[in-house]
Motif scaffolding. Structure first.
Motif, PDB file in Angstrom:
ATOM      1  N   TYR A   7       0.810  -1.208   0.000  1.00 35.69           N
ATOM      2  CA  TYR A   7       0.000   0.000   0.000  1.00 35.69           C
ATOM      3  C   TYR A   7       0.843   1.258   0.000  1.00 35.69           C
ATOM      4  O   TYR A   7       0.314   2.354  -0.068  1.00 35.69           O
ATOM      5  N   CYS A 108      -8.288   7.191   5.298  1.00 32.26           N
ATOM      6  CA  CYS A 108      -7.972   6.532   6.569  1.00 32.26           C
ATOM      7  C   CYS A 108      -9.081   6.770   7.580  1.00 32.26           C
ATOM      8  O   CYS A 108      -9.834   7.737   7.492  1.00 32.26           O
ATOM      9  N   TYR A 111      -8.364   3.398  13.826  1.00 33.15           N
ATOM     10  CA  TYR A 111      -8.621   1.972  14.028  1.00 33.15           C
ATOM     11  C   TYR A 111      -9.410   1.732  15.320  1.00 33.15           C
ATOM     12  O   TYR A 111      -8.984   2.115  16.414  1.00 33.15           O
ATOM     13  N   ARG A 112     -10.565   1.089  15.184  1.00 33.33           N
ATOM     14  CA  ARG A 112     -11.422   0.698  16.301  1.00 33.33           C
ATOM     15  C   ARG A 112     -11.767   1.856  17.228  1.00 33.33           C
ATOM     16  O   ARG A 112     -12.064   1.669  18.392  1.00 33.33           O
ATOM     17  N   ALA A 159      -5.217  -2.339   9.430  1.00 36.34           N
ATOM     18  CA  ALA A 159      -6.129  -3.142   8.598  1.00 36.34           C
ATOM     19  C   ALA A 159      -6.520  -2.323   7.377  1.00 36.34           C
ATOM     20  O   ALA A 159      -6.387  -1.100   7.356  1.00 36.34           O
ATOM     21  N   VAL A 160      -6.985  -3.032   6.321  1.00 32.10           N
ATOM     22  CA  VAL A 160      -7.461  -2.373   5.101  1.00 32.10           C
ATOM     23  C   VAL A 160      -8.823  -2.959   4.764  1.00 32.10           C
ATOM     24  O   VAL A 160      -8.986  -4.187   4.684  1.00 32.10           O
ATOM     25  N   GLU A 161      -9.805  -2.085   4.570  1.00 35.11           N
ATOM     26  CA  GLU A 161     -11.165  -2.549   4.261  1.00 35.11           C
ATOM     27  C   GLU A 161     -11.799  -1.575   3.274  1.00 35.11           C
ATOM     28  O   GLU A 161     -11.908  -0.380   3.567  1.00 35.11           O
ATOM     29  N   ASP A 162     -12.161  -2.075   2.073  1.00 38.30           N
ATOM     30  CA  ASP A 162     -12.781  -1.241   1.035  1.00 38.30           C
ATOM     31  C   ASP A 162     -11.938  -0.010   0.728  1.00 38.30           C
ATOM     32  O   ASP A 162     -12.440   1.124   0.679  1.00 38.30           O
ATOM     33  N   ASN A 163     -10.644  -0.237   0.494  1.00 35.48           N
ATOM     34  CA  ASN A 163      -9.708   0.833   0.176  1.00 35.48           C
ATOM     35  C   ASN A 163      -9.606   1.897   1.271  1.00 35.48           C
ATOM     36  O   ASN A 163      -9.153   3.027   1.018  1.00 35.48           O
ATOM     37  N   THR A 164     -10.015   1.559   2.451  1.00 34.96           N
ATOM     38  CA  THR A 164      -9.890   2.460   3.602  1.00 34.96           C
ATOM     39  C   THR A 164      -8.875   1.871   4.565  1.00 34.96           C
ATOM     40  O   THR A 164      -8.972   0.693   4.931  1.00 34.96           O
ATOM     41  N   ASP A 166      -7.273   1.441   8.108  1.00 36.92           N
ATOM     42  CA  ASP A 166      -7.494   1.595   9.548  1.00 36.92           C
ATOM     43  C   ASP A 166      -6.130   1.790  10.216  1.00 36.92           C
ATOM     44  O   ASP A 166      -5.255   0.921  10.104  1.00 36.92           O
ATOM     45  N   ALA A 195     -12.672  -6.038  19.178  1.00 36.59           N
ATOM     46  CA  ALA A 195     -12.851  -7.074  18.146  1.00 36.59           C
ATOM     47  C   ALA A 195     -13.312  -8.367  18.791  1.00 36.59           C
ATOM     48  O   ALA A 195     -13.114  -8.605  19.983  1.00 36.59           O
TER      49      ALA A 195
END
Length: 1091
Positions: A7, A108, A111-112, A159-164, A166, A195
């Motif tokens: 990334y 970005c 995270y959490r 973490a990476v989720e849907d090109n976002t 974390d 989590a």
């Protein structure tokens, strides 16, 4: 961005991409339509030109608007994270070649870290924080302010989720690294979303960094459950207050765990117990700050205390400098939710200062013992809420202010009420002090005593230190006497030596004398099991076990229950501590036990070969209050002299010059004795040293309240002023500003500073930087005295004609004043005040002594001309100004201490031709018939000189010699009718004072010295009404004036031993002692001094 590699692309690739895009789209095309899109729509990827960035950028179209005659599009620059507006005609097609690397701007989220809001239930009349779907405006505003205050930003990809992405976001704010995620949670703007399979907090993802230090401070709070806990000490304390305090914060992985001493100190401090901690790191405030702040967060512990103004914690430091450091640490760490409002209180001797102190909402005070007692005089309820009393560097506190500390402890003990259980005393330091025993016994309740320095533990444990002096060949016989066991108790003796041969020799000698012993060294058969069995097996009282071993075998045995250690050879300080450790089980845990009843004993054999480590061991034995043989004292005195001789080329100690004494002489790297070969006057005109008196000085660089650098100004012809004008005129021409290519150490150069040019000398060039094209060099402004660093290319070639005039900078020291409270450095408040008052202003000063480039002045005054009058008045005396601040006090021994140094230097063999003895002249060495007669003081018995011979001879001796000859120091003051003259002589055995109309002759004997003052007066007196009496250490001569009025001077001719007494100046204020009656403006430069 720190995290997964795919990334993130190297910055160089983005630079290359940008260059290629600009090159491509800037080309002139015959048909621009080739690179224009056929249509534009929202979400389309394209290339646009940014007017702000002046380059072509990749972009995504966010919206399209029709404006009059064209379409306006809002575009998001995917490599710069910016929104801009462009016309549709300025949009270009994004070629596939330019879309090969990822966008630089990443979407970005924390995270959490999820938003929360305040939910108000009007029905139940409650308010609580609950999860929210969007961020509060207050949270957004706070987040934006954090970003504005950040000087550096980093992110940890989790973490990476849907090109976002974390991330955990980190920002550096005021040199402190803050986790933004944790900070939002601690301020109740967010909460952590746990989590399902992993419940780690942000601490599990934090970066590895360097260890914690005073210069490198840790980060902020982390968990909502800990929002009201101090933040910086994450996991440095145990998980339970019963074992060391609440989990104040989870440990940032870049912080090291608590060190050895902290791991023992923090738990009892956090539980509220009394603690004494002695360690090599005992001067580190981190021994007590984290657990104290932990305890202070528990507000429920203090609810029972009266609701009044007063601190909960008081930290006593040995000086203002340490107090300043502790206060700055508290300010940094105080950024938790419950504000403690710490105060730094450093007070002088002025009562108004203490009265003006307002203690409101302050829960922690940092101060010194003297300042606290001054404050307590006017704030009697200071201790009414006090729970925690911290003695920082306790050995220094007891050494310099034992009486004041015990006064404070008595007040604290008296005001502590039994109904309030939360009271605690913490003492930390690097060395044991005998007063700590009283502290433990009278003021502490079941304290935890943590001593991690074995040498200090042995002092606390009352280990008996014995030194036996003998010849090297007699050591065996002395050892046998030591092992002449008469006690009925079990004795386990270790005999330590450095060499195998000595171990074998000792073992054989013991065996021949029927003493059962074991031996162990690297060449013997290592039967550790057998030796340990013999050492540890149970024995009856009266049994004796002796083990002879070398130092390298200690660690393998791990013995800690020896009752006696014999140092057969003289140990180094490091080995000495390791040997003492083998008796640690027999250290007394009750510090009140007398040494004669202790079980542990350490015996040192001192021989003629024990040279290398005696100084360090002597200091330890003195510290342990052991009986020291004269041989060791004599030898260490010689070693101290030898150490001083090695420093003979070093500069004279700054503390010695400024205050007349150096408290840390054993560790100070500078010289503490006069070197008559190099301590000759420098940069001081000869006519000043030959005919000393008042000179005009210009302070330019203020080091501290009494130490300045500047110039001596010649009012008749100031050569430097002319030179400075020539230099500035020369460098005004650009062609003369020639940069130096090869910089040489100690060479002279020119330097431009703003609009002025200065002469400078290179004093240091870093070897590492010489290889660079441009590098920093340390320079000295030779006409001002200050030191600075500049880039090498700023130095200019200085023509030889500008180097002919010697450096003009002289160091000036104001005499007879020092900081209050046994401080060794001036409080910055005094230095700033004096700097503002005197810098760059002409002053009149009397030089009383010179050493090298240093001149001691007393007094140093500022003169002001009264408008409309032909006279000068004394505006202020610098010494009096310092005293008036309340932060300075008299130092009458200042010059006396320098006198002693000159006496020692004069008596030393290397110095020839000058002997500071009773005044008698070696007539064989006098060269007569010349005005430049040289007189040499010798060891001969004083000859009776006539009064005329005495006075005329003394006047011809230069300043340094004259000041220390036996001519008395004289001060005078006056009123309208009389003149009072004080002649300072101690222990006068016989004296005589003869008065005439215009002359006074005073002579006296003190010991084997003859003092004589032949004074020809400026005006007439009434001889019959003048008197002389002896009081204390001075003769007081009262001269009755023939005519009433002011005398502008005492003597007809100047004499450096006679000075005006400014302490009595208020008695007669119509005239300045520096002025001459009815002087014209043309005569200002010839104004008389006060002599």
């Amino acid at each position: 961005m720190k995290g997964c590699g795919p990334y993130v692309v190297d910055e160089v690739e983005y630079t290359n991409l940008n260059a290629e895009m600009n090159q491509f789209y800037d080309k002139s095309y015959q048909d621009v339509d080739e690179v224009k899109p056929l249509m534009v729509e929202e979400g389309q990827i394209c290339v646009v030109f940014s007017e702000d960035l002046k380059c072509w950028c990749r972009a995504v179209i966010k919206s399209i608007m029709y404006c009059m005659d064209h379409y306006q599009t809002e575009c998001f620059l995917v490599d710069y994270a910016k929104n801009i507006f462009v016309k549709a005609k300025d949009i270009r097609v994004a070629l596939e070649a330019f879309m090969q690397i990822p966008y630089r701007a990443k979407k970005c989220r924390l995270y959490r870290t999820k938003p929360v809001t305040l939910h108000i239930d009007f029905c139940e009349n409650t308010a609580k924080i609950v999860p929210a779907k969007r961020w509060d405006s207050a949270a957004i505003h706070y987040f934006q302010n954090l970003l504005k205050a950040t000087t550096q930003m980093k992110a940890k990809l989790c973490a990476v989720e849907d090109n976002t992405f974390d991330v955990f976001l980190y920002g550096t704010i005021k040199d402190e690294k803050v986790c933004i995620n944790d900070d939002l949670v601690s301020k109740n703007f967010a909460h952590f979303e746990e989590a399902k399979e992993n419940t780690e907090s942000s601490a599990d993802y934090q970066e590895d960094q360097t260890s914690l230090s005073v210069e490198s401070l840790p980060v902020k709070t982390v968990h909502p459950a800990l929002a009201f806990r101090p933040v910086l000490f994450q996991e440095k304390v145990s998980t339970d207050l019963e074992t060391g305090g609440n989990r104040v914060c989870q440990k940032q992985s870049y912080m090291q765990c608590p060190n050895f001493t902290e791991s023992y100190c923090w738990p009892p401090v956090a539980r509220g117990c009394d603690v004494v901690a002695i360690s090599y790191h005992g001067n580190d405030p981190f021994l007590y700050i984290p657990p104290i702040l932990t305890f202070l967060q528990l507000g429920s512990c203090y609810k029972a205390f009266p609701n009044s103004n007063g601190p909960l914690a008081l930290i006593l430091c040995p000086g203002w400098k340490k107090a300043q450091l502790v206060f700055e640490l508290l300010q940094t760490y105080e950024r938790c939710c419950r504000q403690l409002h710490p105060m730094l209180i450093i007070l002088g001797q002025k009562k108004e200062e203490a009265l003006s102190v307002k203690i409101q909402e302050c829960e922690v005070i940092v101060t010194t013992p003297y300042s606290l007692l001054r404050l307590f005089e006017h704030h009697s309820l200071l201790f009414c809420r006090l729970c925690h009393l911290v003695l920082d560097e306790v050995e220094e506190l007891f050494s310099d202010a034992a009486e004041q500390v015990f006064t404070i402890l008595d007040c604290y003990k008296k005001d502590v009420s039994e109904e309030y259980s939360a009271h605690q005393i913490i003492a930390v330091g690097t060395r044991w002090n005998k007063h700590i025993r009283r502290l433990i016994k009278e003021f502490m309740n079941g304290p935890y005593i943590v001593i991690t320095t074995i040498e200090e533990a042995s002092i606390y444990g009352n280990v008996q230190q014995v030194v036996r002096s003998c010849m090297n060949s007699e050591r065996i016989s002395v050892l046998l006497k030591i092992l002449d066991f008469t006690h009925n108790n079990l004795q386990k003796v270790l005999v330590f030596t450095n060499t195998v041969n000595e171990a074998e020799m000792i073992h054989k000698a013991l065996k021949n004398n029927s003493i059962f012993s074991l031996k162990l060294h690297k060449e013997s058969e290592f039967n550790f099991k057998y030796i340990l069995e013999q050492w540890t097996k149970k024995s009856n009282s009266g049994t004796h076990v002796v083990l002879v071993l070398t130092d390298d075998c200690m660690q393998y045995l791990g013995i800690t229950d020896a009752t006696c250690v014999v140092h057969f050879d003289f140990p180094s300080p490091r080995i000495f501590g390791q040997r003492l450790r083998s008796m640690s089980d027999n250290f007394c845990n009750d510090s009140s036990v007398d040494q004669e009843y202790t079980k542990a004993r350490s015996v040192i054999l001192l021989t003629e070969n024990s040279e290398c480590h005696e100084l360090g061991i002597l200091h330890y034995l003195q510290h342990a209050e052991a009986e020291i043989p004269p041989e060791l004292h004599d030898f260490t005195a010689k070693m101290l002299e030898a150490e001083e001789d090695q420093k003979f080329s070093r500069p004279l100690c700054a503390y010695l010059k400024t205050f007349g004494i150096c408290k840390n002489r054993t560790v100070c790297p500078d010289r503490h004795q006069i070197n008559l070969q190099i301590d000759v006057p420098q940069n001081i005109p000869d006519k000043i040293t030959q005919t000393p008196g008042y000179v005009t000085i210009l302070p330019l660089h203020i080091v501290n309240a009494t130490n300045y650098f500047g110039r001596i100004v010649d009012k008749q012809e100031d050569q430097y002023t002319n030179l400075a004008e020539e230099i500035n005129e020369y460098f005004k021409k650009p062609s003369n500003k020639i940069s130096v290519k090869n910089v040489e150490k100690l060479a002279f150069y020119g330097l431009c500073e703003k609009t002025l040019f200065h002469r400078v000398q290179v004093v240091e060039i870093s070897p590492k930087e010489e290889e660079n094209l441009f590098f920093n060099v340390k320079i000295k402004y030779i006409d001002e005295g200050r030191i600075s660093q500049v880039q090498s290319y700023h130095l200019l070639h200085l023509p030889a004609r500008f180097q002919c005039l010697p450096p003009q900078a002289v160091e000036f020291i104001v005499c007879k004043v020092k900081p209050i409270d046994n401080e060794i450095e001036w409080n910055p408040k005094v230095t700033r005040y004096i700097c503002h008052k005197i810098k760059g202003k002409l002053h009149e000063a009397k030089i009383v002594h010179t050493v090298g480039n240093t001149a001691w002045v007393d007094p140093m005054v500022r003169l002001t001309r009264l408008s409309g009058f032909k006279m000068l008045v004394n505006e202020y005396n610098v010494r009096s100004v310092i005293l008036s601040t309340g932060l300075g006090t008299d130092n009458p021994e200042h010059i006396t201490q320098l006198q002693k140094l000159y006496h020692v230097a004069a008596a030393s063999p290397p110095t020839k031709g000058v002997k500071y003895k009773a005044p008698g002249w070696d007539k064989e060495e006098q060269s007569s018939g010349s005005s430049g007669t040289t007189h040499v003081l010798t060891d001969r018995s004083p000859e009776r000189l006539s009064e005329t011979q005495w006075f005329s001879t003394l006047e011809k001796i230069q300043l340094n010699f004259l000041y220390f000859s036996f001519y008395p120091e004289i001060k005078w003051f006056q009123n309208e009718e009389t003149v009072t003259v004080k002649v300072k002589i101690a222990s006068v055995a016989d004296y005589k004072c003869e008065f005439s109309k215009q002359k006074v002759v005073f002579s006296a004997c003190s010991g084997d010295k003859l003092y004589l003052a032949d004074m020809e007066l400026h005006q007439y007196i009434l001889a019959g009404k003048s008197t002389c009496v002896i009081k204390d250490k001075e003769a007081i001569i009262v001269l009755m004036k023939e005519k009433k009025g002011a005398w502008c001077k005492l003597l007809k001719n100047k004499n450096l031993h006679v000075s005006f007494d400014f302490e009595h100046w208020e008695d007669f204020e119509d005239k300045s002692p520096f002025s001459v009656e009815c002087v014209d403006s043309s005569e200002d430069s010839e104004t008389e001094s006060d002599e």
